[in-house]
Design a protein around this motif. Structure first.
Motif, PDB file in Angstrom:
ATOM      1  N   ASN A  59      27.217  14.680  13.417  1.00 52.94           N
ATOM      2  CA  ASN A  59      26.864  14.731  11.897  1.00 52.94           C
ATOM      3  C   ASN A  59      28.313  14.685  10.972  1.00 52.94           C
ATOM      4  OD1 ASN A  59      24.168  15.171  12.871  1.00 52.94           O
ATOM      5  ND2 ASN A  59      24.296  17.263  12.665  1.00 52.94           N
ATOM      6  N   LEU A  60      28.938  13.618  11.289  1.00 52.56           N
ATOM      7  CA  LEU A  60      30.151  13.305  10.614  1.00 52.56           C
ATOM      8  C   LEU A  60      30.116  12.691   9.473  1.00 52.56           C
ATOM      9  CD1 LEU A  60      32.229  12.670  13.508  1.00 52.56           C
ATOM     10  CD2 LEU A  60      32.207  14.856  12.269  1.00 52.56           C
ATOM     11  N   ALA A  61      30.783  12.416   8.458  1.00 52.91           N
ATOM     12  CA  ALA A  61      30.563  11.730   7.349  1.00 52.91           C
ATOM     13  C   ALA A  61      31.217  10.205   7.565  1.00 52.91           C
ATOM     14  CB  ALA A  61      31.924  12.157   6.296  1.00 52.91           C
ATOM     15  N   PRO A  62      30.581   9.251   6.661  1.00 53.20           N
ATOM     16  CA  PRO A  62      30.846   7.933   7.103  1.00 53.20           C
ATOM     17  C   PRO A  62      32.378   7.604   7.214  1.00 53.20           C
ATOM     18  CG  PRO A  62      29.435   8.146   5.227  1.00 53.20           C
ATOM     19  CD  PRO A  62      29.879   9.432   5.534  1.00 53.20           C
ATOM     20  N   GLY A  63      32.641   6.693   8.197  1.00 52.08           N
ATOM     21  CA  GLY A  63      34.113   6.517   8.629  1.00 52.08           C
ATOM     22  C   GLY A  63      34.363   7.128   9.677  1.00 52.08           C
ATOM     23  N   HIS A  64      33.876   8.054  10.232  1.00 47.72           N
ATOM     24  CA  HIS A  64      34.403   8.923  11.380  1.00 47.72           C
ATOM     25  C   HIS A  64      33.600   8.744  12.804  1.00 47.72           C
ATOM     26  CE1 HIS A  64      37.110  11.355   8.908  1.00 47.72           C
ATOM     27  NE2 HIS A  64      36.015  11.505   8.010  1.00 47.72           N
ATOM     28  N   GLY A  65      32.553   8.000  12.282  1.00 46.19           N
ATOM     29  CA  GLY A  65      31.671   7.507  13.762  1.00 46.19           C
ATOM     30  C   GLY A  65      32.078   7.027  14.848  1.00 46.19           C
ATOM     31  N   THR A  66      32.968   6.265  14.703  1.00 50.46           N
ATOM     32  CA  THR A  66      33.710   5.483  15.649  1.00 50.46           C
ATOM     33  C   THR A  66      35.006   6.033  16.153  1.00 50.46           C
ATOM     34  OG1 THR A  66      34.931   4.203  14.254  1.00 50.46           O
ATOM     35  CG2 THR A  66      32.991   3.096  14.979  1.00 50.46           C
ATOM     36  N   GLU A  67      35.449   7.300  15.698  1.00 50.75           N
ATOM     37  CA  GLU A  67      36.707   7.981  16.166  1.00 50.75           C
ATOM     38  C   GLU A  67      36.457   8.461  17.617  1.00 50.75           C
ATOM     39  OE1 GLU A  67      39.528   7.959  14.796  1.00 50.75           O
ATOM     40  OE2 GLU A  67      39.328   7.072  12.832  1.00 50.75           O
ATOM     41  N   TRP A  68      37.578   8.698  18.240  1.00 53.65           N
ATOM     42  CA  TRP A  68      37.459   9.267  19.733  1.00 53.65           C
ATOM     43  C   TRP A  68      36.564  10.529  19.805  1.00 53.65           C
ATOM     44  CZ3 TRP A  68      39.191  14.233  20.759  1.00 53.65           C
ATOM     45  CH2 TRP A  68      40.208  14.609  19.673  1.00 53.65           C
ATOM     46  N   TYR A  69      36.506  11.395  18.911  1.00 54.10           N
ATOM     47  CA  TYR A  69      35.986  12.818  18.798  1.00 54.10           C
ATOM     48  C   TYR A  69      34.515  12.630  18.603  1.00 54.10           C
ATOM     49  CZ  TYR A  69      37.581  12.150  13.944  1.00 54.10           C
ATOM     50  OH  TYR A  69      37.799  11.553  12.817  1.00 54.10           O
ATOM     51  N   ALA A  70      34.126  11.396  18.280  1.00 50.81           N
ATOM     52  CA  ALA A  70      32.576  11.192  17.992  1.00 50.81           C
ATOM     53  C   ALA A  70      31.938  10.357  19.336  1.00 50.81           C
ATOM     54  CB  ALA A  70      32.249  10.533  16.700  1.00 50.81           C
ATOM     55  N   ARG A  71      32.385  10.125  20.348  1.00 47.62           N
ATOM     56  CA  ARG A  71      32.137   9.233  21.079  1.00 47.62           C
ATOM     57  C   ARG A  71      31.622   9.872  22.434  1.00 47.62           C
ATOM     58  NH1 ARG A  71      37.540   5.738  21.429  1.00 47.62           N
ATOM     59  NH2 ARG A  71      37.679   5.024  19.308  1.00 47.62           N
ATOM     60  N   GLY A  72      30.430   9.239  22.841  1.00 48.90           N
ATOM     61  CA  GLY A  72      30.053   9.694  24.312  1.00 48.90           C
ATOM     62  C   GLY A  72      29.344  11.201  24.264  1.00 48.90           C
ATOM     63  N   ILE A  73      28.458  11.335  23.210  1.00 45.81           N
ATOM     64  CA  ILE A  73      27.848  12.901  23.003  1.00 45.81           C
ATOM     65  C   ILE A  73      26.332  12.495  23.201  1.00 45.81           C
ATOM     66  CG2 ILE A  73      27.420  14.897  21.546  1.00 45.81           C
ATOM     67  CD1 ILE A  73      29.911  13.694  19.769  1.00 45.81           C
ATOM     68  N   SER A  74      25.843  13.086  24.215  1.00 44.30           N
ATOM     69  CA  SER A  74      24.466  12.808  24.588  1.00 44.30           C
ATOM     70  C   SER A  74      23.632  14.046  23.605  1.00 44.30           C
ATOM     71  CB  SER A  74      23.777  13.234  25.858  1.00 44.30           C
ATOM     72  OG  SER A  74      24.379  14.644  26.338  1.00 44.30           O
ATOM     73  N   ASP A  75      22.385  13.920  23.581  1.00 47.34           N
ATOM     74  CA  ASP A  75      21.597  14.937  23.168  1.00 47.34           C
ATOM     75  C   ASP A  75      21.502  16.184  23.486  1.00 47.34           C
ATOM     76  OD1 ASP A  75      20.636  13.100  21.103  1.00 47.34           O
ATOM     77  OD2 ASP A  75      18.655  12.305  22.278  1.00 47.34           O
ATOM     78  N   ASP A  76      21.688  16.125  25.022  1.00 47.09           N
ATOM     79  CA  ASP A  76      21.684  17.293  25.804  1.00 47.09           C
ATOM     80  C   ASP A  76      22.839  18.076  25.295  1.00 47.09           C
ATOM     81  OD1 ASP A  76      19.225  16.890  27.131  1.00 47.09           O
ATOM     82  OD2 ASP A  76      20.454  15.784  28.859  1.00 47.09           O
ATOM     83  N   ALA A  77      23.694  17.409  24.984  1.00 50.59           N
ATOM     84  CA  ALA A  77      25.280  18.188  24.621  1.00 50.59           C
ATOM     85  C   ALA A  77      24.918  18.961  23.377  1.00 50.59           C
ATOM     86  CB  ALA A  77      26.387  17.032  24.703  1.00 50.59           C
ATOM     87  N   ARG A  78      24.284  18.284  22.521  1.00 48.22           N
ATOM     88  CA  ARG A  78      23.987  19.120  21.078  1.00 48.22           C
ATOM     89  C   ARG A  78      23.056  19.944  21.232  1.00 48.22           C
ATOM     90  NH1 ARG A  78      23.686  14.175  16.791  1.00 48.22           N
ATOM     91  NH2 ARG A  78      25.071  12.462  17.818  1.00 48.22           N
ATOM     92  N   LEU A  79      21.941  20.060  22.170  1.00 43.35           N
ATOM     93  CA  LEU A  79      21.306  21.084  22.461  1.00 43.35           C
ATOM     94  C   LEU A  79      22.029  22.299  23.032  1.00 43.35           C
ATOM     95  CD1 LEU A  79      17.895  19.227  23.757  1.00 43.35           C
ATOM     96  CD2 LEU A  79      18.364  20.525  21.675  1.00 43.35           C
ATOM     97  N   PHE A  80      22.780  21.767  24.147  1.00 40.63           N
ATOM     98  CA  PHE A  80      23.541  22.747  24.982  1.00 40.63           C
ATOM     99  C   PHE A  80      24.617  23.620  23.746  1.00 40.63           C
ATOM    100  CE2 PHE A  80      27.796  23.733  27.077  1.00 40.63           C
ATOM    101  CZ  PHE A  80      27.386  24.988  27.622  1.00 40.63           C
TER     102      PHE A  80
END
Length: 220
Positions: A119-140
């Protein structure tokens, strides 16, 4: 025939009449007691000195324990101060995740650390800290009402670490804003005793809250 003396009544009499031994000073040297330390018979005065020495030793141990805890807390406070200074020095919002992670590793000697944000602001979606996050991880993340601290049970979040296979114990902190999780902060160690389930989590909560505040500028 002399009636048996009630020990409780005698003790109360001595409490109520503290001047008794002043008036009968010679008794102090005549009363003999068995010492639990040496097994020998000692005078009342010597036994009293032993009791006082025992109390003094117990107080010394308590004081030493308090000093140790104070020193440990002071060391943690200094490390936390150094970490927050590193966060304040981050020049741009995009620099904050790396500064946060590097600061934790350097200040607290954490072998591995990483984070993921959504749920980041535009421009951060491709950064390393926004990659590989599943829906399960968000629920967790949303299900974590307190920091997880303990053994690594092959958590998805732990796999985000560079050397996840070596992690034996971990800390997983939810990053929140307004009660909703927008990320996870993960610490890992090959030492199974580094992060234990019986550890106090107060300090970890402070880390999570500070990290959440520092990263708030990246959110949408």
């Amino acid at each position: 025939m002399i009636d048996a003396i009630d020990p409780a009544a005698l003790a109360q009499y001595l409490v109520d009449h503290p001047q008794f031994f002043e008036q009968q000073a010679g008794l102090l040297g005549k009363v003999k007691l068995s010492s639990p330390l040496t097994g020998k018979t000692v005078s009342l005065q010597e036994r009293q000195m032993e009791v006082m020495r025992d109390k003094y030793k117990a107080l010394e141990l308590q004081m030493a324990d308090l000093i140790r805890l104070a020193q440990e807390n002071a060391a943690i406070a200094n490390k936390f101060h150094g970490w927050t200074q590193a966060l304040l020095k981050a020049q741009h919002g995009a620099d904050m995740p790396r500064a946060l992670i590097d600061g934790l590793c350097n200040q607290f000697s954490v072998p591995q650390a990483t984070l993921r944000l959504w749920n980041l602001a535009p421009g951060h979606g491709t950064e390393w800290y926004a990659r590989g996050i599943s829906d399960d991880a968000r629920l967790f993340a949303n299900s974590l009402l307190a920091p997880y601290c303990g053994s690594n049970h092959d958590f998805e979040a732990v796999r985000w670490l560079d050397d996840a296979g070596s992690v034996a114990s971990t800390v997983i902190l939810p990053l929140r804003s307004g009660g909703t999780a927008f990320g996870l902060l993960i610490l890992g160690s090959p030492d199974p005793q580094r992060f234990r389930a019986d550890m106090a989590t107060d300090f970890l909560i402070h880390i999570g809250e500070t990290a959440s505040a520092a990263l708030a500028a990246l959110r949408a």
